[in-house]
Design a protein around this motif. Structure first.
Motif, PDB file in Angstrom:
ATOM      1  N   TYR A 264       0.881  -1.182   0.000  1.00 33.51           N
ATOM      2  CA  TYR A 264       0.000   0.000   0.000  1.00 33.51           C
ATOM      3  C   TYR A 264       0.911   1.222   0.000  1.00 33.51           C
ATOM      4  O   TYR A 264       1.944   1.201   0.692  1.00 33.51           O
ATOM      5  N   PRO A 265       0.533   2.275  -0.711  1.00 34.00           N
ATOM      6  CA  PRO A 265       1.448   3.429  -0.748  1.00 34.00           C
ATOM      7  C   PRO A 265       1.702   4.034   0.631  1.00 34.00           C
ATOM      8  O   PRO A 265       0.776   4.219   1.413  1.00 34.00           O
ATOM      9  N   HIS A 299       7.661   7.621  -0.456  1.00 30.92           N
ATOM     10  CA  HIS A 299       6.585   8.619  -0.423  1.00 30.92           C
ATOM     11  C   HIS A 299       6.723   9.641   0.706  1.00 30.92           C
ATOM     12  O   HIS A 299       6.206  10.752   0.587  1.00 30.92           O
ATOM     13  N   SER A 300       7.398   9.255   1.816  1.00 26.57           N
ATOM     14  CA  SER A 300       7.569  10.237   2.898  1.00 26.57           C
ATOM     15  C   SER A 300       8.929  10.913   2.818  1.00 26.57           C
ATOM     16  O   SER A 300       9.007  12.143   2.731  1.00 26.57           O
ATOM     17  N   GLU A 304       7.824  11.381  -3.016  1.00 24.35           N
ATOM     18  CA  GLU A 304       7.196  11.048  -4.303  1.00 24.35           C
ATOM     19  C   GLU A 304       5.690  11.064  -4.117  1.00 24.35           C
ATOM     20  O   GLU A 304       5.170  10.711  -3.056  1.00 24.35           O
ATOM     21  N   ASN A 305       4.956  11.440  -5.161  1.00 25.71           N
ATOM     22  CA  ASN A 305       3.501  11.506  -5.012  1.00 25.71           C
ATOM     23  C   ASN A 305       2.846  10.202  -5.470  1.00 25.71           C
ATOM     24  O   ASN A 305       3.505   9.268  -5.882  1.00 25.71           O
ATOM     25  N   ILE A 338      -2.453   7.193   3.287  1.00 31.37           N
ATOM     26  CA  ILE A 338      -2.348   8.654   3.434  1.00 31.37           C
ATOM     27  C   ILE A 338      -0.964   9.092   2.989  1.00 31.37           C
ATOM     28  O   ILE A 338       0.044   8.531   3.433  1.00 31.37           O
ATOM     29  N   ILE A 339      -0.915  10.067   2.067  1.00 28.62           N
ATOM     30  CA  ILE A 339       0.381  10.650   1.687  1.00 28.62           C
ATOM     31  C   ILE A 339       0.307  12.153   1.939  1.00 28.62           C
ATOM     32  O   ILE A 339      -0.557  12.827   1.354  1.00 28.62           O
ATOM     33  N   ARG A 340       1.172  12.632   2.795  1.00 27.42           N
ATOM     34  CA  ARG A 340       1.204  14.056   3.192  1.00 27.42           C
ATOM     35  C   ARG A 340      -0.192  14.625   3.452  1.00 27.42           C
ATOM     36  O   ARG A 340      -0.618  15.611   2.853  1.00 27.42           O
TER      37      ARG A 340
END
Ligand SMILES: C[S@@+](CC[C@H](N)C(=O)[O-])C[C@H]1O[C@@H](n2cnc3c(N)ncnc32)[C@H](O)[C@@H]1O
Length: 398
Positions: A264-265, A299-300, A304-305, A338-340
């Motif tokens: 999972y991202p 990603h953190s 990267e988005n 959740i990303i940012r």
């Protein structure tokens, strides 16, 4: 073919043992509970079909495929995951389990050196003195900060066991014993936990390394005997330590069913949790870090988005569409992420990837993780996030 929501939720909720047979061999973050792939494999395949898990982690789905008399193919970028999957899905005969058992006897010189030492010194003195009672092998390990992550005499004991394992001729027995050693590494290193890469002080003696290893090997042998006698000789499993974005070693239209829980991202760093294991076993952790899809590092730390995740997953899904037979099914278990600060719905993400790579969505079941107490390990559950079981169908024609 459809899943019944009540049936599937009660399958998951009524589970009281997730560690039977070889399933307990090795810790792995976000393992499947075996009953979930078991349910899906039974529902979507027939005996002797071929089941693939292209992000197979520690091989749970492939073990279940074999137990249900299906062939299994596992793909996994992490060499620890791939090794564990291979060992869990490779039956051993009596001669091989005997060789593994006799290896413990061969290790007696390591054991005696350690036990003599434990009798001479009490526990605390032993740790403080940090003396070595075996020849020093720690200088053979090229890893910065090795004594930040391991007590010197503990690391030396680990390396002596590894050195002895490497002399075994039979590769399957060698791999079996390497998994036993790998399984105890986090416990005997200074790494805080299976999913936290921080160093803390632990009261571990070199003798503990030997005792834990010996207990683990004995337990694994008992379970392997039972597993080996439970599966049909007509089915086999093959595990590839490969990147699912670049699969060219499986023929077109070869697989009857795919079941997987993809990364999972922004949720885990598998390469990091197994870094010390990779160092001891001689794998290149940097290469794994570069290829791991969805890592928190990506990603953190590197910010990267979601697009890079979508791109990598689309590359992988195109391969899956090619390998899977026309109009056959692909089951995915995925959570929200959740990303940012931005929440991404796992179902919507997979739907987007799937329809642009040749699949149609047949069904999905979503549930709140707070309502499902046992779907995954406790550490995997984050408040307010949902999890989804999604069934896709390969839209290509015969
Ligand atoms: C959710 S885990 C799977 C756990 C598995 N279901 C089990 O029971 O152990 C996702 C896995 O995808 C792997 N992975 C990440 N990027 C990959 C890639 N490019 N190719 C293959 N596997 C990858 C990770 O290393 C991780 O083991």
């Amino acid at each position: 073919m459809r899943m019944e929501k009540n049936e599937i939720l009660s399958t998951i909720l009524n589970v009281n043992n997730t560690n039977y047979l070889v399933h307990n061999y090795h810790p792995y973050a976000a393992k499947f509970i075996p009953q979930l792939p078991r349910y899906l494999i039974k529902k979507f395949t027939n005996p002797y079909d071929t089941v693939m898990d292209p992000f197979c982690g520690s091989g749970t789905a492939i073990v279940e495929a074999l137990l249900l008399s299906r062939n299994g193919i596992g793909i996994e970028i992490n060499p620890i995951g791939a090794l564990v999957s291979k060992v869990k899905t490779t039956p051993l005969n009596n001669e091989q389990t005997l060789t593994a058992m006799l290896f413990l006897k061969e290790l007696e010189h390591v054991r005696n050196a350690l036990l003599m030492n434990s009798q001479k010194n009490n526990h605390i003195q032993y740790i403080d003195k940090n003396e070595l009672t075996l020849p020093d092998l720690t200088n053979t390990l090229n890893f910065p900060n090795k004594f930040h992550w391991f007590k010197k005499n503990v690391l030396n004991t680990i390396l002596h066991i590894k050195y002895n394992i490497d002399t075994i001729e039979d590769k399957d027995v060698r791999d079996f014993l390497l998994v036993a050693l790998s399984s105890i590494i986090v416990k005997i290193s200074n790494q805080e936990s299976e999913t936290r890469y921080a160093a803390i002080d632990k009261k571990v003696r070199p003798a503990d390394v030997f005792i834990l290893f010996e207990d683990k090997v004995k337990d694994m042998i008992k379970r392997m005997k039972e597993f080996s006698s439970s599966i049909s000789e007509e089915v086999y499993a093959k595990i590839y330590q490969q990147d699912s974005r670049f699969i060219n070693f499986i023929p077109e239209n070869f697989v009857d069913f795919i079941v997987t829980s993809p990364p999972y991202p922004n949720t885990y760093d598998y390469y990091l949790y197994h870094k010390l294991r990779m160092v001891v076993l001689g794998f290149d952790y940097k290469a794994v870090q570069e290829k791991e899809i969805g890592s928190r590092h990506r990603h953190s730390s590197k910010k990267e988005n979601i697009e890079t995740y979508l791109h990598s997953m689309k590359q992988s899904f195109r391969n899956f569409a090619n390998i899977l037979k026309p109009e056959h099914y692909f089951a995915i278990i995925v959570g929200d992420s959740i990303i940012r600060g931005v929440k991404y719905d796992g179902y919507e993400i997979i739907k987007d990837i799937a329809v642009s790579t040749g699949f149609e969505v047949v069904q999905h079941i979503s549930y709140d993780l707070d309502d499902i107490s046992r779907l995954f390990n406790k550490s995997f559950r984050i408040k307010g996030k949902k999890e989804h079981i999604i069934i896709l169908k390969n839209a290509k024609e015969e």
